[in-house]
Scaffold this motif. Structure first.
Motif, mmCIF file in Angstrom:
data_model
loop_
_atom_site.group_PDB
_atom_site.id
_atom_site.type_symbol
_atom_site.label_atom_id
_atom_site.label_comp_id
_atom_site.label_asym_id
_atom_site.label_seq_id
_atom_site.Cartn_x
_atom_site.Cartn_y
_atom_site.Cartn_z
ATOM 1 N N THR A 1 11.815 -0.411 -4.789
ATOM 2 C CA THR A 1 13.263 -0.211 -4.921
ATOM 3 C C THR A 1 13.761 0.027 -3.516
ATOM 4 O OG1 THR A 1 13.046 0.816 -7.087
ATOM 5 C CG2 THR A 1 15.096 1.191 -5.944
ATOM 6 N N ARG B 1 0.330 4.120 -3.774
ATOM 7 C CA ARG B 1 1.461 3.721 -2.913
ATOM 8 C C ARG B 1 1.032 2.681 -1.891
ATOM 9 N NH1 ARG B 1 3.428 6.322 -6.729
ATOM 10 N NH2 ARG B 1 2.943 8.522 -6.808
ATOM 11 N N LEU C 1 7.707 -1.348 1.398
ATOM 12 C CA LEU C 1 7.133 -0.156 0.765
ATOM 13 C C LEU C 1 7.023 -0.400 -0.733
ATOM 14 C CD1 LEU C 1 7.337 1.880 3.187
ATOM 15 C CD2 LEU C 1 8.336 3.459 1.559
ATOM 16 N N PRO D 1 2.253 8.372 0.115
ATOM 17 C CA PRO D 1 3.015 7.394 0.915
ATOM 18 C C PRO D 1 3.116 7.796 2.390
ATOM 19 C CG PRO D 1 4.485 8.675 -0.508
ATOM 20 C CD PRO D 1 3.086 9.026 -0.910
ATOM 21 N N PHE E 1 6.378 1.777 -4.292
ATOM 22 C CA PHE E 1 6.283 3.183 -4.716
ATOM 23 C C PHE E 1 5.424 3.385 -5.941
ATOM 24 C CE2 PHE E 1 8.840 3.172 -8.497
ATOM 25 C CZ PHE E 1 9.785 2.181 -8.307
#
Lengths: 416, 416
Positions: free
Chosen positions: B341, B69, B209, B184, B211
């Motif tokens: 996303t 992550r 971010l 994360p 993932f």
């Protein structure tokens, strides 16, 4: 083992055996992994790589031990044809059963060269990661498709609460799917493939990724911390507490309507946290606001996280004191919330917070009275803002391969 | 063990021993966990729970086996005082060393009751999760603070490429920190605490971010799939390939400037994928676009992922053919990209894609010529759009507890 389950080097790979092989293999490998991972996992009984059964009396993803990651999507139904929607729900159910078992959407994985692949492929080779897909219907669905008579009285838009700053674009929805998994790629893959299958009939209205669970439904497990650094919702309903689930989570037949028996209600709230303000608040103020010790999670005046709450040991505005079931006629909710961070806002502040998800037998005795009280008095209100809101009815479980999401609703006889 | 490292029940917990105890314990537990997790982990040699050493000749987070992550943040420097910035960089370095070792920012974890906690707390009890924090400086920093003479020639804003649709709010930045971890929550905690420490001197300009990793730097490991369902960047530079790292990634002393010797350059590009269009494209078209087989990742005409690329077996516009090092004088880059996303756009489409991160010795022979070629001819351009862009110089590693991020730059003699 079919051709598409061969590994990258032309032989069956370990990853494929884990993820895209038969269910027996999946469960076997999962159980092995569980022991090793328990060290680092709040829900010690969960087997992170395994498949969670899709069929059952209740939908998975509610009483299931909380997985690490979330992708939640609310959909608008764009078709006006009831028959199209029913076809979609059958296709979705079939795809959901396959994906939760760790399979590709289509039986041939990628299908024929000339057609778009049956599966988008990014989860190919990954384990099922305890994926659950939980389906719900929102109040707005019941204004169409001949469903007007089937709307439960409890399924109406949540009331406005003092301090709400709701963004319509982050709320509501005719349908929802909650995807939870221990691997975010698996959860994102599932939502993306459902959206793909639904093209022309439904469109994503809003979606939310959650990167860290903030609740546990495993008895005795430590509660994960939220982005304020606190354990909140310690006294959650555990997945194995059958009596509490029956009393507070599952809709009993006598509550009605018939199609919802064995189902539940889901409240989703996007709660933005004013991280930067909170981070400049003293430890004492933070602990007073929650009514818990930051280090241990113990209620004010107590030593351990699971010690009983003493309201008199905390301020009248303490979050725990106001939210505790004893202050609300003993009604409880089952929480499955996740932390989110969606980049940065225009002022350089993290757009971060809690995506609150709670299941209950009836929102009118569950979330609504608690939130009325919190919205008025909770000391935490200085540091949070509710920016998204939705309520869904969650049908009971899909019973077998012939059943489908929403079947009881769409085949219910019209009232009178 | 100090009081703050006690578990929730007043005794030392396993989680605390793993995450917030001494480094010896951390590494020991990590090595055990690695074996069990290798089943499900592309980077089989990585120990997911362990700490990655912070000090060294090069910064960690580049040649380190890619973690699962990402939280990446670009910062604007808001202070105009060079001295404030230097103080901040020293504080950041100290906090980074502690957090990557699995400790709280402050030695007392939460500090005194009357003050804001030294650490925000949401990673309390978690393992180090192989956290790395990698620090960089952008071209815009060198217009101030007396650094005008120190800007390397290679560190100027990337040129415009055909088809770029760059959002200024998602690009640039005076400073950057790349946080990678297998959890994360650990990566988000690190960026958030650095932003907190920097209040008044820096502000987050944009953040991202990720993932799911899309690259591996472990030899022979299967490449993770991107959101198009493909393995891309198979022939990445492995973390142990010392000669290739020296030739293509680390800036040698002779390239200059002196403060950057042993460092690198990082190109960050936010690449939006038109997921919905791609998903309706035939398997054959998808494979032609990449020049790879979707199922195995093998280059066109070959059987296995790591087989050599045959340009003549693929279309002239195939992504792999255009991007391969042989077409660019043998220059290679080290990729560490992540899938993202970020919810849904106003049209109900997933705001998803690839956050491309690539390290190289010189962007003028690394990313820029490859991207010039791709921007003109790559068949993939129909399905992607570059929407964010930044370039950073990455100083060499922090050598010991007395060294700090940017020391060589801020103590470099002026070039008369």
């Amino acid at each position: 083992m079919s051709a598409e389950e061969q590994g990258a080097h032309g032989r069956p790979s370990r990853r494929n055996l884990l993820g895209w092989g038969g269910a027996g293999l999946v469960l076997g490998a999962g159980a092995g992994a569980a022991t090793a991972l328990a060290l680092d996992d709040g829900d010690a009984k969960a087997a992170p790589a395994a498949a969670v059964p899709f069929h059952g009396a209740h939908q998975a993803g509610i009483a299931t031990p909380v997985q690490d990651r979330l992708h939640f999507a609310a959909f608008d139904v764009t078709t006006s044809e009831r028959a199209d929607l029913v076809v979609l729900l059958k296709e979705w159910t079939k795809a959901a059963a396959r994906m939760t078992a760790g399979h590709a959407v289509g039986e041939g994985a990628f299908g024929a060269d000339e057609a778009p692949p049956d599966d988008t492929g990014e989860a190919y080779g990954l384990s099922p990661a305890r994926l659950t897909l939980t389906f719900g219907v929102g109040p707005s669905l019941f204004t169409r498709f001949g469903l007007e008579d089937q709307r439960p009285d409890a399924l109406e838009e949540l009331p406005s609460f003092p301090g709400d700053h709701l963004d319509k674009a982050r709320g509501g929805g005719d349908l929802c799917v909650q995807a939870c998994a221990d691997d975010p790629q698996v959860a994102v893959h599932a939502i993306r493939n459902l959206a793909r299958i639904g093209f022309g009939s439904v469109a994503i209205r809003w979606s939310q990724l959650g990167f860290g669970k903030t609740s546990s439904t495993t008895p005795g497990a430590e509660t994960p911390r939220n982005l304020f650094g606190f354990k909140d919702g310690t006294n959650n309903i555990a997945g194995g507490e059958t009596a509490a689930l029956d009393q507070h989570v599952w809709v009993p037949e006598k509550d009605g309507p018939a199609w919802l028996a064995g189902g539940s209600y889901l409240v989703a709230r996007r709660i933005r946290m004013n991280i930067e303000v909170w981070d400049r608040t003293s430890l004492r103020e933070q602990e007073d606001v929650f009514g818990r010790t930051k280090r241990t999670g113990a209620p004010a005046g107590k030593l351990a996280e699971h010690d009983p709450v003493s309201p008199r040991a905390m301020l009248p505005t303490a979050h725990v004191r106001l939210a505790r079931p004893a202050a609300h006629g003993g009604h409880r909710i089952l929480r499955r919330g996740y932390s989110f961070t969606d980049g940065t806002d225009g002022l350089g502040r993290l757009d971060a917070g809690l995506f609150f998800l709670a299941y209950q037998r009836d929102p009118r005795t569950g979330f609504i009275p608690v939130q009325r009280e919190l919205a008025r008095h909770d000391a935490l209100n200085e540091y949070i803002q509710h920016v998204g809101s939705a309520l869904f009815a969650i049908p009971p479980g899909v019973r077998d391969a012939h059943d489908w999401w929403g079947r009881a609703l769409f085949t219910a006889p019209a009232k009178d």
